[in-house]
Enzyme design. Sequence first.
Site, short mmCIF file in Angstrom:
data_model
loop_
_atom_site.label_atom_id
_atom_site.label_comp_id
_atom_site.label_asym_id
_atom_site.label_seq_id
_atom_site.Cartn_x
_atom_site.Cartn_y
_atom_site.Cartn_z
N ASP A 143 43.36 28.85 28.55
CA ASP A 143 44.58 29.60 28.98
C ASP A 143 45.98 29.05 29.77
O ASP A 143 45.65 28.72 31.17
CB ASP A 143 44.15 31.17 30.14
CG ASP A 143 45.08 31.97 30.63
OD1 ASP A 143 46.01 31.77 29.57
OD2 ASP A 143 45.35 32.79 32.02
N LYS A 166 51.65 28.52 32.91
CA LYS A 166 51.16 27.98 33.93
C LYS A 166 51.43 26.92 34.85
O LYS A 166 51.78 25.65 34.35
CB LYS A 166 49.21 28.08 34.19
CG LYS A 166 48.81 28.96 33.80
CD LYS A 166 47.15 29.64 34.31
CE LYS A 166 47.17 30.59 33.67
NZ LYS A 166 46.84 31.71 34.63
N ASP A 220 38.24 30.09 31.28
CA ASP A 220 38.86 31.61 30.65
C ASP A 220 37.93 31.21 30.58
O ASP A 220 38.13 33.05 29.79
CB ASP A 220 39.94 31.22 30.81
CG ASP A 220 40.72 32.24 31.51
OD1 ASP A 220 40.37 33.15 32.64
OD2 ASP A 220 41.76 33.10 30.55
N ASP A 243 50.66 35.76 30.60
CA ASP A 243 49.46 35.32 31.08
C ASP A 243 48.15 36.23 32.04
O ASP A 243 47.19 36.15 31.92
CB ASP A 243 50.69 34.52 32.36
CG ASP A 243 48.95 32.93 32.66
OD1 ASP A 243 48.12 33.20 32.50
OD2 ASP A 243 48.98 33.01 33.84
N ARG A 285 43.63 41.33 30.14
CA ARG A 285 43.32 41.99 29.14
C ARG A 285 43.53 42.80 27.97
O ARG A 285 43.55 43.96 27.84
CB ARG A 285 44.01 43.64 30.92
CG ARG A 285 45.83 42.55 30.60
CD ARG A 285 46.21 43.45 32.18
NE ARG A 285 46.24 41.97 33.38
CZ ARG A 285 46.19 42.43 34.35
NH1 ARG A 285 47.02 43.11 34.74
NH2 ARG A 285 46.18 41.48 35.01
N1 BES Z 1 42.59 33.43 33.67
C1 BES Z 1 43.65 34.11 34.84
C2 BES Z 1 43.13 34.19 36.28
C3 BES Z 1 42.57 33.17 36.62
C4 BES Z 1 43.16 32.48 37.48
C5 BES Z 1 40.86 33.56 37.31
C6 BES Z 1 43.84 31.80 38.72
C7 BES Z 1 40.84 32.13 37.65
C8 BES Z 1 41.56 31.22 38.27
C9 BES Z 1 44.47 35.25 33.95
O1 BES Z 1 45.05 35.52 32.78
C10 BES Z 1 45.99 34.92 34.28
O2 BES Z 1 46.48 34.23 34.09
N2 BES Z 1 46.09 36.11 35.24
C11 BES Z 1 47.64 36.60 36.41
C12 BES Z 1 48.15 38.20 35.87
C13 BES Z 1 48.98 38.26 36.53
C14 BES Z 1 50.44 37.00 35.23
C15 BES Z 1 48.99 39.59 36.63
C16 BES Z 1 47.00 35.86 37.73
O3 BES Z 1 46.05 36.44 38.09
O4 BES Z 1 47.84 35.25 38.19
ZN ZN Z 2 43.70 33.94 31.64
MN MN Z 3 46.68 34.45 32.19
#
Ligand code: BES
Ligand code: ZN
Ligand code: MN
Length: 498
Positions: A271, A278, A289, A348, A352
């Site tokens: 990811d 990111k 991920d 990102d 979901r």
């Molecule tokens: N895989 C990430 C979530 C994540 C982040 C897990 C850090 C473990 C450590 C997910 O796909 C993601 O990027 N989520 C975003 C959502 C946001 C854009 C609403 C997040 O949590 O920043």
């Molecule tokens: Zn993710």
């Molecule tokens: Mn993500």
Amino acid sequence: MEISVKLGSARTLKTACIAVAIHSGKRLSPCAQALDKSSRGALSRVIKRGDISGNPGEALMLPDVGGISAERVLLVGSGRQDGISGSEYQRVLTTAAKALCEAGLRTAASALLEVNVHDRDLAWKARQMAVIFNSARYRFDQLKTKPSRKPQLSRLQVLSDAGQSAAVGAGIRLGHGIAQGMDLTRDLANLPGNHCTPSHLAATAQALAKEFPALRVTVVNEAEMRKLGMGALLAVAQGSRQPPKLIAVEYKGGDRKDKPVVLVGKGVTFDSGGISIKPAAAMDEMKFDMTGAASVLGVMRAVATLELPINVVGVLPATENLPDGNAIKPGDVVTSLSGQTIEILNTDAEGRLILCDALTWCARFEPAVVIDIATLTGACVIALGSHASGLLSNHDALANELLEAGQASGDRAWRLPLWEDYQKQIDSPFADMANVGGREAGTITAACFLARFTRDYHWAHLDIAGTAWTGGKAKGSTGRPVPLLMEFLLKRSHATRT
Ligand code: BES
Ligand code: ZN
Ligand code: MN
């Protein structure tokens, strides 16, 4: 690792090392007393000197104890003699297992079943012994050309009374099955993105089905996804050169008419965030991920190993999330398999998007319940840290079952609300919903999104973002939440038998 029940006395047990309990206040357990006697007070001399007091978290290796058959003795702080809690016992075992592994021993024996644990039976203690010792010996060195020369613990003898060996054996067997599942989960999760692609996950599932005839695997490929209308899953995959896979693993150990427990695991093999890229720091950790998918495969392996009398289906939506010229862009609107449209405000928030199509698709298995497992939100790490997975559900009884399974296994979850009030945060002016809901309550709004695709069945969501792996020096997959899910399935399989 081979784990077996050993009857007989601690004094005459031939082994590289025997681990025995010493309780708070420098009190020796019965086995430790027996060793002390044979060695003419070797243990009590060390204890008198004050080198160990007996609290959980302490361990002391005695390399040279005469008068007994074991080459070494590991004194293990085991807390109050009248009993300790389940989580304290897990700490005791972890400390002992680490000390044995650090000593570089290939074989060892454990006399730690004699520690009293409140509200837990002997089989539980034996199961924890198998899971925790196997976990401590785990190494991931398949990508090193020169694997560590340090010997790895490969055999553990668990000292037991003759009258109790059936319960101990049963506990060890369960623990061994769970450990097999955790090992697979950890291997897959630790494997980096260039090795562990969606196709690799599919191949692993297929190899598992070859090993266990009770498993049946089907893989939905990209062309079939398009035909079905999985616009959300495909939207994430379109930024990547690796083809996405939707993998289903079916296990039928229960009655033919029993509806299955369906486990859906997020399988983003890397990811990057996509166009909403990111920051560079620690981005390597986004190889983890796909731990949701890896934990589902781990559970399938454990369930098949243990031949549980229950029906389980694992569903793994797998893809990368990368920023290609063809990648989705913020503002894009896509149509999910359910027919609902989604405005992608942040690429990102891809988990979901792949889960929603898998959650719609899995209704074909007529589930008793659906549980999805996903490293879904950074917000969950902020809320709960690494101690508990986030739990959200549309069904109280299911949520309570999972909370209890977490408590019983020590692989805990904590429930967050899924109130309607939060739903408006993901309203969109351009589509049926947006894929993000702003800074507030990020874990809850992610679950709110999923809830719009799970209205037809009892569903729970485990956000394992904080529990799936540890960072820092000991970076690596934890194998969670396999223990929680196995506890849940074990309880359910007993329930269906009565
Ligand atoms: N895989 C990430 C979530 C994540 C982040 C897990 C850090 C473990 C450590 C997910 O796909 C993601 O990027 N989520 C975003 C959502 C946001 C854009 C609403 C997040 O949590 O920043
Ligand atoms: Zn993710
Ligand atoms: Mn993500």
